[in-house]
Motif scaffolding. Structure first.
Motif, PDB file in Angstrom:
ATOM      1  N   UNK A  39       0.800  -1.218   0.000  1.00  0.00           N
ATOM      2  CA  UNK A  39       0.000   0.000   0.000  1.00  0.00           C
ATOM      3  C   UNK A  39       0.833   1.267   0.000  1.00  0.00           C
ATOM      4  N   UNK A  40       2.136   1.119   0.159  1.00  0.00           N
ATOM      5  CA  UNK A  40       3.004   2.299   0.103  1.00  0.00           C
ATOM      6  C   UNK A  40       3.090   2.794  -1.325  1.00  0.00           C
ATOM      7  N   UNK A  72     -26.502  -1.277  -9.276  1.00  0.00           N
ATOM      8  CA  UNK A  72     -25.649  -0.916 -10.412  1.00  0.00           C
ATOM      9  C   UNK A  72     -25.177   0.525 -10.285  1.00  0.00           C
ATOM     10  N   UNK A  73     -23.912   0.730 -10.620  1.00  0.00           N
ATOM     11  CA  UNK A  73     -23.335   2.062 -10.719  1.00  0.00           C
ATOM     12  C   UNK A  73     -22.393   2.092 -11.915  1.00  0.00           C
ATOM     13  N   UNK A  74     -22.198   3.275 -12.487  1.00  0.00           N
ATOM     14  CA  UNK A  74     -21.136   3.431 -13.471  1.00  0.00           C
ATOM     15  C   UNK A  74     -19.832   3.629 -12.719  1.00  0.00           C
ATOM     16  N   UNK A  75     -18.782   3.001 -13.187  1.00  0.00           N
ATOM     17  CA  UNK A  75     -17.516   3.070 -12.472  1.00  0.00           C
ATOM     18  C   UNK A  75     -16.932   4.471 -12.592  1.00  0.00           C
ATOM     19  N   UNK A  76     -16.400   5.020 -11.499  1.00  0.00           N
ATOM     20  CA  UNK A  76     -15.797   6.355 -11.600  1.00  0.00           C
ATOM     21  C   UNK A  76     -14.485   6.296 -12.379  1.00  0.00           C
ATOM     22  N   UNK A  77     -14.134   7.410 -12.990  1.00  0.00           N
ATOM     23  CA  UNK A  77     -12.837   7.482 -13.654  1.00  0.00           C
ATOM     24  C   UNK A  77     -11.727   7.365 -12.613  1.00  0.00           C
ATOM     25  N   UNK A  78     -10.578   6.883 -13.059  1.00  0.00           N
ATOM     26  CA  UNK A  78      -9.497   6.537 -12.136  1.00  0.00           C
ATOM     27  C   UNK A  78      -8.751   7.776 -11.643  1.00  0.00           C
ATOM     28  N   UNK A  79      -9.470   8.601 -10.910  1.00  0.00           N
ATOM     29  CA  UNK A  79      -8.923   9.802 -10.278  1.00  0.00           C
ATOM     30  C   UNK A  79      -9.035   9.602  -8.769  1.00  0.00           C
ATOM     31  N   UNK A  80      -7.962   9.898  -8.035  1.00  0.00           N
ATOM     32  CA  UNK A  80      -7.901   9.569  -6.609  1.00  0.00           C
ATOM     33  C   UNK A  80      -9.093  10.123  -5.834  1.00  0.00           C
ATOM     34  N   UNK A  81      -9.465  11.384  -6.070  1.00  0.00           N
ATOM     35  CA  UNK A  81     -10.569  11.991  -5.339  1.00  0.00           C
ATOM     36  C   UNK A  81     -11.883  11.279  -5.621  1.00  0.00           C
ATOM     37  N   UNK A  82     -12.133  10.947  -6.873  1.00  0.00           N
ATOM     38  CA  UNK A  82     -13.395  10.308  -7.255  1.00  0.00           C
ATOM     39  C   UNK A  82     -13.447   8.866  -6.750  1.00  0.00           C
ATOM     40  N   UNK A  83     -12.309   8.179  -6.813  1.00  0.00           N
ATOM     41  CA  UNK A  83     -12.261   6.812  -6.297  1.00  0.00           C
ATOM     42  C   UNK A  83     -12.466   6.795  -4.788  1.00  0.00           C
ATOM     43  N   UNK A  84     -11.851   7.734  -4.085  1.00  0.00           N
ATOM     44  CA  UNK A  84     -12.018   7.827  -2.630  1.00  0.00           C
ATOM     45  C   UNK A  84     -13.483   8.045  -2.269  1.00  0.00           C
ATOM     46  N   UNK A  86      -4.579   1.266 -12.302  1.00  0.00           N
ATOM     47  CA  UNK A  86      -3.593   1.370 -11.219  1.00  0.00           C
ATOM     48  C   UNK A  86      -4.089   2.135 -10.001  1.00  0.00           C
ATOM     49  N   UNK A  87      -4.723   3.285 -10.212  1.00  0.00           N
ATOM     50  CA  UNK A  87      -5.175   4.088  -9.081  1.00  0.00           C
ATOM     51  C   UNK A  87      -6.251   3.399  -8.277  1.00  0.00           C
ATOM     52  N   UNK A  88      -7.179   2.773  -8.951  1.00  0.00           N
ATOM     53  CA  UNK A  88      -8.270   2.065  -8.277  1.00  0.00           C
ATOM     54  C   UNK A  88      -7.740   0.896  -7.453  1.00  0.00           C
ATOM     55  N   UNK A  89      -6.821   0.134  -8.023  1.00  0.00           N
ATOM     56  CA  UNK A  89      -6.268  -1.022  -7.315  1.00  0.00           C
ATOM     57  C   UNK A  89      -5.442  -0.566  -6.123  1.00  0.00           C
ATOM     58  N   UNK A  90      -4.675   0.521  -6.265  1.00  0.00           N
ATOM     59  CA  UNK A  90      -3.917   1.060  -5.138  1.00  0.00           C
ATOM     60  C   UNK A  90      -4.857   1.530  -4.026  1.00  0.00           C
ATOM     61  N   UNK A  91      -5.926   2.225  -4.395  1.00  0.00           N
ATOM     62  CA  UNK A  91      -6.873   2.718  -3.387  1.00  0.00           C
ATOM     63  C   UNK A  91      -7.478   1.558  -2.599  1.00  0.00           C
ATOM     64  N   UNK A  92      -7.787   0.474  -3.282  1.00  0.00           N
ATOM     65  CA  UNK A  92      -8.318  -0.704  -2.579  1.00  0.00           C
ATOM     66  C   UNK A  92      -7.254  -1.320  -1.674  1.00  0.00           C
TER      67      UNK A  92
END
Length: 652
Positions: A228-229, A341-353, A373-379
């Motif tokens: 997670x680092x 159902x939801x549409x997946x957010x774009x891979x932007x840190x703020x939106x994923x959070x 990459x951003x989504x997987x890191x956030x998880x």
């Protein structure tokens, strides 16, 4: 001062220093506390949600992180009583004194060994009394002398005697390993920490099962700490996402004008939603488009049967995928009422959070090659396990990832497991660093046939009459010219032939119509072919199942020209459609290999025209080939039991 007094003073001084350090280290650690929602009532024993006592099991090496769990528990319920079994020796008493300020009460006792009374029987009686009083009793199944991470029988015995649920708990943080038998972890300050609680075990389980559950949770916590680092590549990806936010907003509006987004749900692309989160566990599945959404429907049904209280969040990237999910929600299938159902957010840190803050899924299941990459890191930073189902990684994609491996985020290492669709894909994922890869077959071959509006099918069949129909499905730029020439050649032998062109991207309908010297009718404009019309442009979303059912034979696009890639052949095979494809089908190589000899390969307009003519003149022969192709698939809506077990382990 005598030696005994001096020793006692030194011990007290050491205890004060140790307490101060431990408090400092634990307070400066950024803790993520998460896990099975059903475990929270058992761990907190809140008056409104109490379960009247629970057993908490954690490995001995994590004893110094126990105060983090206690602090969280007392924040949830200030009256929470937590008792822990400690060793009946000097080290055990020191640890007991060390953690006492956090409201942890120690009970001395160890397993009786070699005929020696270690206080185990007395401690067991005390534990039973404590649990009957509705308190938390924590123990280390591998204590007090090990072997490390090997559960003894005391845990199973305590469950049988009391009938109380067992909650496995794993903790990990930035720490040092001390040279003790259990490699005791000493927390370090200013790091990240994870406290994970597993699904409560309501009935007694064996020591081996305790080992398995605790090891699985501990591995997940350790992976979150180490993987997670953020590295330089992760930071670059995040900064790039922030910089592109205005452009992404503009792209959303452009897609909206082109009919690729829905105005009332555009905010979902930024992680917002108007839907309230239901109570309990939510499993998140992402299926990019129509084929992926269709492929997970049998899996959803099987998981819903196994877990009657679990909810399912399905995200898609396209309107076609959303329509598949909506149709399923309207069905009477067992999972339909628990599906969101939801549409997946774009891979932007703020939106994923924002998205993860609201939904708090227990795990994420990606399908095919949807790797962000951003989504997987956030998880990973929230200790949300991520797996890939039907993992697809073509040779071209694999080579591209290999070239970027030195610069890309630790994307593949962060995946908990990949269920690859075939051995070739499995080798590619392993080579890129995925530690756990297995093959469970291609989920798309067991997906139900694409849906159809039966009334519209009957109407169009009546309109077309006895005319033979050739379908060019999911075509890409450049292929339509070849198809139009082939159709013209084929009409010399079959003058009434109707050719339907269904482009992969319906917005290209106007451009395709412009290729012909005469005006071609377009489905999106509600135009239909008359008796003299030879070509019809099917430029609509979600109707490929309709056109496959209308056709005598079909050609699968994105396959005539290099690099191509092809499209999923299993959907038309399920409908007994006589099929052909171009030679460039690398993205679906395992599927076409499974159908070897049953799907014709076409290279140019002359071969295509000859194939259409052969099908129309010998329909029984070619239909037998289509029947053989369908027989080569697994039965409809079959889900490999091994895959269900892997998903259960991931969520547990």
């Amino acid at each position: 001062m005598n030696r005994k007094s001096a020793g006692g003073a030194a011990t007290r001084a050491l205890l004060v220093l140790a307490r101060g350090y431990l408090a400092f280290a634990l307070r400066t650690t950024r803790w993520t506390i998460t896990g099975a929602p059903d475990a929270v009532p058992a761990l907190t024993q809140s008056p409104s949600r109490r379960t009247d006592g629970a057993i908490v099991a954690a490995w001995h090496e994590t004893l110094l992180m126990l105060p983090a769990m206690c602090r969280w528990g007392h924040e949830e319920n200030p009256d929470l009583k937590i008792t822990v079994m400690i060793s009946r020796n000097r080290d055990g008493r020191f640890i007991n004194d060390l953690v006492a300020p956090w409201g942890i009460i120690g009970v001395e006792g160890s397993s009786d060994r070699g005929g020696k009374n270690k206080g185990g029987s007395r401690a067991l009686r005390q534990a039973c009394a404590i649990l009957r009083d509705g308190a938390i009793f924590a123990l280390t199944p591998d204590g007090p002398r090990g072997p490390a991470r090997i559960a003894q029988r005391g845990t199973e015995t305590l469950m049988r005697l009391t009938g109380k649920p067992l909650v496995p708990v794993a903790t990990a943080c930035l720490s040092l390993r001390l040279p003790t038998w259990d490699r005791l972890r000493l927390p370090l300050p200013f790091g990240r920490g994870y406290l994970l609680h597993g699904q409560p075990c309501e009935t007694a389980i064996t020591s081996d099962e305790v080992n398995e559950r605790l090891d699985r949770l501990t591995l997940r916590a350790d992976r979150a700490v180490s993987l997670g680092r953020m590295g330089i590549a992760d930071i670059v990806w995040r900064v790039l996402g922030v910089m592109l936010m205005p452009a992404l907003r503009g792209m959303m509006l452009w897609r909206l004008r082109r009919g690729k987004e829905r105005h009332d749900r555009l905010a979902e692309r930024r992680g917002r939603t108007a839907i309230a989160r239901p109570e309990g566990e939510i499993l998140w599945l992402h299926a990019a488009s129509v084929g992926e959404a269709n492929s997970i429907l049998p899996l959803l049904g099987a998981l819903a049967v196994r877990h009657p209280r679990r909810h399912f969040l399905v995200t898609t990237a396209t309107l076609g995928g959303a329509d598949i999910v909506a149709a399923y929600q309207a069905s009477d299938d067992v999972a339909a009422s628990r599906l969101i159902h939801q549409f997946i957010p774009y891979d932007v840190a703020l939106w994923t959070k924002r998205f993860l803050d609201h939904w708090k899924p227990s795990a994420l299941l990606l399908t095919d090659s949807e790797l962000w990459p951003g989504l997987i890191l956030a998880c990973m930073r929230r200790a949300i396990p991520v797996a890939v189902l039907n993992g697809r990684l073509s040779a071209r994609s694999w080579q591209r990832w290999q070239r970027l491996r030195s610069f890309a985020p630790r994307l593949f290492e962060r995946l908990d497991f990949v269920a690859a669709r075939g051995e070739e894909d499995a080798r590619h994922f392993r080579a890129l660093g995925v530690r756990d890869v297995s093959c469970h077959g291609d989920l798309k071959q067991s997906a139900p046939p694409p849906p159809v509006d039966q009334a519209e099918l009957v109407r169009l069949r009546a309109m077309i009459g006895e005319r033979p129909v050739f379908l060019a499905a999911s075509t890409h730029p450049g292929e339509e010219e070849v198809i139009l020439r082939a159709a013209a050649i084929a009409r010399r032998r079959a003058p009434t032939l109707l050719t339907i062109i269904a482009p992969r991207h319906p917005v290209r309908g106007e451009a395709i119509a412009a290729l012909a010297p005469t005006t071609l009718p377009r489905r999106s404009l509600q135009q239909e072919p008359d008796a003299d019309c030879s070509v019809w442009i099917a430029d609509t979303l979600g109707e490929l199942g309709l056109f496959y059912r209308l056709s005598n034979c079909a050609f699968i696009g994105n396959s005539l020209f290099s690099p191509g890639g092809g499209h999923n052949p299993f959907e038309p095979v399920r409908l007994d459609v006589i099929l052909a494809s171009g030679p460039h089908c690398g993205n679906f190589r395992p599927a076409f290999a499974q159908l070897d000899g049953l799907v014709s390969t076409i290279h140019d307009e002359h071969e295509l025209a000859g194939w259409i003519d052969a099908v129309l003149n010998e329909p029984l022969k070619w239909q037998a080939r289509a029947d053989a192709a369908r027989a080569a698939l697994v039965p409809d809506e079959t889900v490999p039991p091994g895959l269900l077990d892997r998903i259960d382990a991931l969520c547990g």
